[in-house]
Design a protein around this motif. Structure first.
Motif, PDB file in Angstrom:
ATOM      1  N   ILE A  90     -13.129  21.279  76.194  1.00 27.39           N
ATOM      2  CA  ILE A  90     -13.940  21.690  77.485  1.00 27.39           C
ATOM      3  C   ILE A  90     -14.194  23.149  77.369  1.00 27.39           C
ATOM      4  O   ILE A  90     -15.446  23.705  77.364  1.00 27.39           O
ATOM      5  N   HIS A  91     -13.131  23.862  76.927  1.00 28.31           N
ATOM      6  CA  HIS A  91     -13.461  25.507  77.122  1.00 28.31           C
ATOM      7  C   HIS A  91     -13.684  26.174  75.793  1.00 28.31           C
ATOM      8  O   HIS A  91     -14.241  27.356  75.754  1.00 28.31           O
ATOM      9  N   CYS A  92     -13.440  25.845  74.466  1.00 24.04           N
ATOM     10  CA  CYS A  92     -13.486  26.404  73.430  1.00 24.04           C
ATOM     11  C   CYS A  92     -14.488  25.859  72.373  1.00 24.04           C
ATOM     12  O   CYS A  92     -15.088  26.742  71.461  1.00 24.04           O
ATOM     13  N   ALA A  93     -14.600  24.492  72.429  1.00 25.73           N
ATOM     14  CA  ALA A  93     -15.289  23.593  71.248  1.00 25.73           C
ATOM     15  C   ALA A  93     -16.907  24.339  71.384  1.00 25.73           C
ATOM     16  O   ALA A  93     -17.388  24.288  70.088  1.00 25.73           O
ATOM     17  N   VAL A  94     -17.488  24.589  72.343  1.00 26.43           N
ATOM     18  CA  VAL A  94     -18.868  24.931  72.573  1.00 26.43           C
ATOM     19  C   VAL A  94     -18.958  26.379  71.469  1.00 26.43           C
ATOM     20  O   VAL A  94     -19.988  26.279  70.807  1.00 26.43           O
ATOM     21  N   CYS A  95     -18.133  27.133  71.422  1.00 28.59           N
ATOM     22  CA  CYS A  95     -18.287  28.190  70.571  1.00 28.59           C
ATOM     23  C   CYS A  95     -17.515  28.151  69.148  1.00 28.59           C
ATOM     24  O   CYS A  95     -18.027  28.214  67.954  1.00 28.59           O
ATOM     25  N   HIS A  96     -16.180  27.768  69.142  1.00 31.30           N
ATOM     26  CA  HIS A  96     -15.193  27.569  68.113  1.00 31.30           C
ATOM     27  C   HIS A  96     -15.286  26.402  67.163  1.00 31.30           C
ATOM     28  O   HIS A  96     -14.929  26.306  66.117  1.00 31.30           O
ATOM     29  N   GLY A  97     -15.976  25.331  67.718  1.00 24.14           N
ATOM     30  CA  GLY A  97     -16.371  24.056  67.063  1.00 24.14           C
ATOM     31  C   GLY A  97     -15.443  23.117  67.145  1.00 24.14           C
ATOM     32  O   GLY A  97     -14.280  23.566  67.493  1.00 24.14           O
ATOM     33  N   PRO A  98     -15.649  21.853  67.062  1.00 27.16           N
ATOM     34  CA  PRO A  98     -14.587  20.761  67.401  1.00 27.16           C
ATOM     35  C   PRO A  98     -13.331  21.033  66.623  1.00 27.16           C
ATOM     36  O   PRO A  98     -12.287  20.594  66.866  1.00 27.16           O
ATOM     37  N   GLN A  99     -13.511  21.473  65.540  1.00 31.04           N
ATOM     38  CA  GLN A  99     -12.171  21.536  64.485  1.00 31.04           C
ATOM     39  C   GLN A  99     -11.808  23.022  64.148  1.00 31.04           C
ATOM     40  O   GLN A  99     -11.041  23.348  63.455  1.00 31.04           O
ATOM     41  N   GLY A 100     -12.329  23.826  65.203  1.00 40.21           N
ATOM     42  CA  GLY A 100     -11.871  25.352  65.103  1.00 40.21           C
ATOM     43  C   GLY A 100     -12.420  26.026  63.766  1.00 40.21           C
ATOM     44  O   GLY A 100     -12.064  27.021  63.964  1.00 40.21           O
ATOM     45  N   LYS A 101     -13.289  25.409  63.587  1.00 48.21           N
ATOM     46  CA  LYS A 101     -14.090  26.268  62.332  1.00 48.21           C
ATOM     47  C   LYS A 101     -14.894  27.322  62.613  1.00 48.21           C
ATOM     48  O   LYS A 101     -15.425  27.857  61.713  1.00 48.21           O
ATOM     49  N   GLY A 102     -15.253  27.681  63.927  1.00 47.04           N
ATOM     50  CA  GLY A 102     -16.077  28.621  64.363  1.00 47.04           C
ATOM     51  C   GLY A 102     -17.681  28.301  64.174  1.00 47.04           C
ATOM     52  O   GLY A 102     -18.640  28.950  64.056  1.00 47.04           O
ATOM     53  N   ASP A 103     -17.718  26.892  64.240  1.00 49.18           N
ATOM     54  CA  ASP A 103     -18.994  26.386  64.126  1.00 49.18           C
ATOM     55  C   ASP A 103     -19.646  25.601  65.364  1.00 49.18           C
ATOM     56  O   ASP A 103     -20.354  24.413  65.236  1.00 49.18           O
ATOM     57  N   GLY A 104     -19.150  25.818  66.556  1.00 54.86           N
ATOM     58  CA  GLY A 104     -19.782  25.074  67.814  1.00 54.86           C
ATOM     59  C   GLY A 104     -21.041  25.676  68.011  1.00 54.86           C
ATOM     60  O   GLY A 104     -21.782  26.452  67.309  1.00 54.86           O
ATOM     61  N   ALA A 107     -22.513  28.988  67.989  1.00 58.27           N
ATOM     62  CA  ALA A 107     -22.428  30.001  66.700  1.00 58.27           C
ATOM     63  C   ALA A 107     -23.718  30.399  66.255  1.00 58.27           C
ATOM     64  O   ALA A 107     -23.978  31.299  65.559  1.00 58.27           O
ATOM     65  N   GLN A 108     -25.184  29.697  66.717  1.00 56.59           N
ATOM     66  CA  GLN A 108     -26.127  30.255  66.315  1.00 56.59           C
ATOM     67  C   GLN A 108     -26.484  31.650  67.103  1.00 56.59           C
ATOM     68  O   GLN A 108     -27.333  32.315  66.907  1.00 56.59           O
ATOM     69  N   TYR A 109     -25.792  31.948  68.130  1.00 55.14           N
ATOM     70  CA  TYR A 109     -26.202  33.410  68.756  1.00 55.14           C
ATOM     71  C   TYR A 109     -24.949  34.372  68.497  1.00 55.14           C
ATOM     72  O   TYR A 109     -25.049  35.525  68.922  1.00 55.14           O
ATOM     73  N   MET A 110     -23.903  33.830  68.001  1.00 52.43           N
ATOM     74  CA  MET A 110     -22.853  34.847  67.977  1.00 52.43           C
ATOM     75  C   MET A 110     -21.749  34.368  66.674  1.00 52.43           C
ATOM     76  O   MET A 110     -21.967  33.324  66.113  1.00 52.43           O
ATOM     77  N   THR A 111     -20.954  35.033  66.216  1.00 52.46           N
ATOM     78  CA  THR A 111     -19.807  34.558  65.218  1.00 52.46           C
ATOM     79  C   THR A 111     -18.583  34.246  65.875  1.00 52.46           C
ATOM     80  O   THR A 111     -17.574  35.227  65.647  1.00 52.46           O
ATOM     81  N   PRO A 112     -18.305  33.178  66.416  1.00 52.80           N
ATOM     82  CA  PRO A 112     -17.049  32.922  66.728  1.00 52.80           C
ATOM     83  C   PRO A 112     -16.035  32.950  65.662  1.00 52.80           C
ATOM     84  O   PRO A 112     -16.475  32.186  64.745  1.00 52.80           O
ATOM     85  N   ALA A 113     -14.840  33.191  65.983  1.00 55.73           N
ATOM     86  CA  ALA A 113     -13.876  33.106  64.871  1.00 55.73           C
ATOM     87  C   ALA A 113     -13.498  32.007  64.511  1.00 55.73           C
ATOM     88  O   ALA A 113     -13.676  30.856  65.122  1.00 55.73           O
TER      89      ALA A 113
END
Ligand code: HEC
Length: 164
Positions: A90-104, A107-113
């Motif tokens: 719910i809260h993190c995958a949109v940025c950090h991606g479903p596997q936490g790789k930073g590819d939510g 990620a096209q607008y910023m660089t999530p860790a």
């Protein structure tokens, strides 16, 4: 006679006012139980009030990790991992991606860790999640303290998967 009546009226009206003033300005001092001063209160620079047990200071990262407890939830607790997964998605995958790789999708607008490559320990992650970063919103209002530990445990499981 008229003058006397005036004095009586003034005394009747003014008397209660004066009595009230005596209490207001504490010329007659009564320890009203309901007064707010009847509580432990401290002036600046006095001994601070003891911190309530198990409380977590907000903005705690200003003094590195002070007051952040160790993760009280076991990392392999299945309930915690299940809750962590739901909350993460719910809260993190949109940025950090479903596997936490930073590819939510964000990620096209910023660089999530890339969380699978994060060197932070649990306390460090707790600080990040609580307070956010310049590009990441603080999550203290979205996630309770317990929720944050569950998310951290879930991130650890993502890291373990990525390491395989
Ligand atoms: C709006 C996008 C966004 C969301 C939502 C978001 N993050 Fe982040 N996060 C970032 C960005 C971007 C960074 C990199 C630091 C920066 O640029 O400010 C980051 C950094 C981090 C870091 C630091 C990693 C390191 O090793 O430096 C952690 C931990 C983290 N995020 C965890 C989370 C968790 C857990 C959630 C969900 C509760 C979450 N984030 C939600 C965007 C986001």
């Amino acid at each position: 006679m008229k003058g006397l009546r005036l004095i009586v009226i003034l005394a009747l009206l003014g008397g209660p006012l004066i009595v009230g003033m005596l209490f207001t300005y504490e010329i007659i001092k009564v320890d009203w139980v309901s007064m707010m001063e009847n509580q432990p209160s401290y002036r600046p620079m006095e001994d601070p009030l003891p911190v309530p047990q198990d409380s977590v200071p907000y903005m705690a990262d200003y003094v590195k990790y002070v007051g952040i407890p160790d993760n009280p939830v076991p990392a392999d607790d299945p309930v915690s991992l299940e809750r962590g997964k739901v909350l993460y998605n719910i809260h993190c995958a949109v940025c950090h991606g479903p596997q936490g790789k930073g590819d939510g999708v964000m990620a096209q607008y910023m660089t999530p860790a890339d969380l699978t490559a994060s060197a932070l320990d649990d306390k460090g992650m707790f600080v990040f999640i609580t307070n956010g970063t310049p590009n990441m919103p603080p999550m203290r209002e979205n996630l309770t303290v317990r929720d944050r530990w569950d998310v951290i445990n879930y991130i650890r499981s993502l890291q373990a998967q990525a390491g395989q």
